[in-house]
Design an enzyme around this catalytic site. Sequence first.
Site, short mmCIF file in Angstrom:
data_model
loop_
_atom_site.label_atom_id
_atom_site.label_comp_id
_atom_site.label_asym_id
_atom_site.label_seq_id
_atom_site.Cartn_x
_atom_site.Cartn_y
_atom_site.Cartn_z
N GLU A 336 0.81 -1.21 0.00
CA GLU A 336 0.00 0.00 0.00
C GLU A 336 0.85 1.27 0.00
OE1 GLU A 336 -2.74 -0.67 3.32
OE2 GLU A 336 -4.13 -1.65 1.93
N ASP A 409 -8.39 -8.99 3.85
CA ASP A 409 -8.12 -7.90 4.78
C ASP A 409 -9.17 -7.82 5.89
OD1 ASP A 409 -7.01 -5.70 5.95
OD2 ASP A 409 -7.62 -4.26 4.41
N GLU A 437 -12.70 -2.23 11.76
CA GLU A 437 -12.64 -1.49 10.50
C GLU A 437 -13.73 -1.92 9.52
OE1 GLU A 437 -8.88 -1.93 8.50
OE2 GLU A 437 -9.59 -0.94 6.68
C1 GCV Z 1 -2.53 0.34 8.46
C2 GCV Z 1 -6.00 -2.17 5.43
C3 GCV Z 1 -6.43 -0.91 6.13
C4 GCV Z 1 -5.29 0.06 6.28
C5 GCV Z 1 -4.14 -0.65 7.00
C6 GCV Z 1 -3.75 -1.87 6.16
C7 GCV Z 1 -2.65 -2.67 6.83
O1 GCV Z 1 -5.73 -1.91 4.09
O2 GCV Z 1 -7.50 -0.36 5.45
O3 GCV Z 1 -5.73 1.16 6.99
O4 GCV Z 1 -3.05 0.19 7.15
O5 GCV Z 1 -4.87 -2.71 6.05
O6 GCV Z 1 -2.97 -3.63 7.49
O7 GCV Z 1 -1.49 -2.32 6.67
#
Ligand code: GCV
Length: 744
Positions: A336, A409, A437
């Site tokens: 990411e 995720d 989340e």
């Molecule tokens: C901390 C998902 C979440 C992100 C998070 C990522 C991760 O994509 O939406 O906010 O980033 O996981 O676990 O690194």
Amino acid sequence: MNICNGKLLKKNYLLYKQPKLLLLNRLLPYKKTGYFLLYFLFVISLAKAEDGYRLWLRYDLVNDNALLKQYRSSIQAININGNTSTVAALQKELNTGLQGLLGESISNISQPANNSIVAGTPATMKDIKAMVGADALNTCGSEGFIIKTVHFNNKNIIVIAGNTDVAVLYGGYHFLRLLQTHQHIQDLNITSVPKVKLRVLDHWDNLNRTVERGYAGISIFDWQTLPDYLDKHYTDYARANASIGINGSVLNNVNASALILTPAYLEKAAALANVFRPYGIKVYLSIKFSSPIETGGLKTADPLDKAVQEWWKKKADTIYQYIPDFGGFLVKANSEGQPGPQNYGRTHADGANMLADALTPHNGVVMWRAFVYSESDEDRFKQAYNEFKPLDGKFRSNVLVQVKNGPIDFQPREPFHPLFGAMPQTPLMLEFQLTQEYLGFATHLVFLSTLFKECLTADTYEKGAGSTVATIVDGSVENHALSGMAGVANIGNSINWTGHPFGQANWYAFGRLAWNHELNSAQIADEWIQQTFTNNPAFLDTVKTMMLLSHEILVDYMTPLGLHHIMGYGHHYGPAPWYDKGARADWNPVYFHRADAMGIGFNRTATGSNALAQYAPEVQAMYKDSNTCPDKYLLWFHHVSWNHKMHSGRTLWEELCYKYYTGADSVSWMQHAWNNMKGKIDEERFEHVKMLLAIQHKEAVWWRNACVLYFQTFSHQPIPEGYEQPEHLLAYYESLEFPFAPGH
Ligand code: GCV
């Protein structure tokens, strides 16, 4: 005296509201009768605001007279020796806890006496080995404990023993748990040893105190006032963690700022480490892979570059000057948008090993995350496996690869991650997400223990039947020296820590399962409810049932039958299965559900992306046929027709509607069940949960309506008879926007 009796609660709640003088006047008559002290303690315990701050460490007076009598007669004094800060913490916790639970203060003595608690290690108590047996202590390692009722030198004693002060502290907390859950203590013989070595909370907390995916206020770590001001939260956080066996805390977000490794922040982190140390909690930091460039003035962060390696070695040496027992690094790299070794044509192993080498002289570890996926035509499900499996056996011995429970995720439901069972030579650290989340933020009541257990008990077949995810993670299948479990924290500075009062249960369940993954969810719920709310059997039965069903209920109204990642774009709030505008294909809900005129679901069998091939043949056999695949994973692995016959006899379309409607209805049931609990607990938390359940119901109906209407545009079939029609048209649900959704 029954403090859970509705009448008394009400009376004292009123007293709490009275001006001080009036309160004193009311108390005066009790002075005469000699009950003043007891009554005073009682009032004090009720006068504590029931705002949830005390978590499960409430230590209110035992309200069962027979038990109270038993406890008072068996616990008349405490004998703890030693002068470490851990011993002091244990002494304080036992004194406070017992005073609250027994309604009388317990004296501290220097020798074992009849009807006393004796707590210590072979180094601090000369008779401890004789009391519990040297062999028994040999099985405890450095963190396990024994709690035993013994008759020793003509004295009845409850021994809390371990090989280290921290082990005894864990035993002390367990003993208090026994009392809070009203266990008999005449014949105790408990040995408890953690199954996993690193039991860590990962905070996605930024240095400016925002919390990524945090729904419980801002970060409890106030970097601005550290290191000089030590907030009360820090000690209470450490107490709560120690009470459930958590022994590590990653203070900052995996999307890390390079500043965390600068002296100013190391000094702040060291101050937190000093507060946590007595409670057995090590501090870890998330690092940014490009730190040598961003704060070190180097031109590269290439892990094979000598200057870079040297920079990390020096940095590690500096960190250990600040924090001598520093735990190590957590790393999100090449994921990411985060920098990583692949920026320099190197592998994850090259990156992890460079950091591991810097930490080796200090016994630190690297927790290297496997949450990676890039823009590609390859099914996102498969990417972490594709990148990491070839690296098995290439990591240093102080590296753990940290793998999320599922391949995508933290969805409401995922099959277990195929890396579990596929990297025998590497310790795999399991990462769960406690912060909700994708599960309704801090407004939905969802007990995650059942989700955790579903993953932990899944069989990977790595070494034949029985190689569950839990036994891979605890290292027992391959005999790994290192093992770990991480939970992405759901904690913030909300007065009750987690926003939703039931969010606390997920923190609690994570700790208990990291210590012992064999515990079952009912036991965990039972313990948590009794300590957090009340031992009232009617409350316990109803609320435990709600908790145990809550995860399945949420799955039904959000992502039934194996649907996944159909939440709002970016913030992940609410339903948006229609969304297709994301910059990358695999950020869009339509990528995941693949609904069309034929049917719905992601074909991950051999005729599709073949992600299924990443599992052992036995697992593939369970999922590969759409007619025998369990309903809960159907759309994870198959694209099936709208008229596909389900195990229930309904068609897929009917089943989808049935699930969405049952899920939303079940939230009404939770509301009803909760309303019946009125008067059984304090008004404050009762009302709080009641209001949150109303939001949950509203949102469950929203999910149901939006999803059913949207998928209907493909199925072209009516919502089955008997179900109420959605309140609005699909266009309405599609038009909703949430620019200020929290945690994003
Ligand atoms: C901390 C998902 C979440 C992100 C998070 C990522 C991760 O994509 O939406 O906010 O980033 O996981 O676990 O690194």
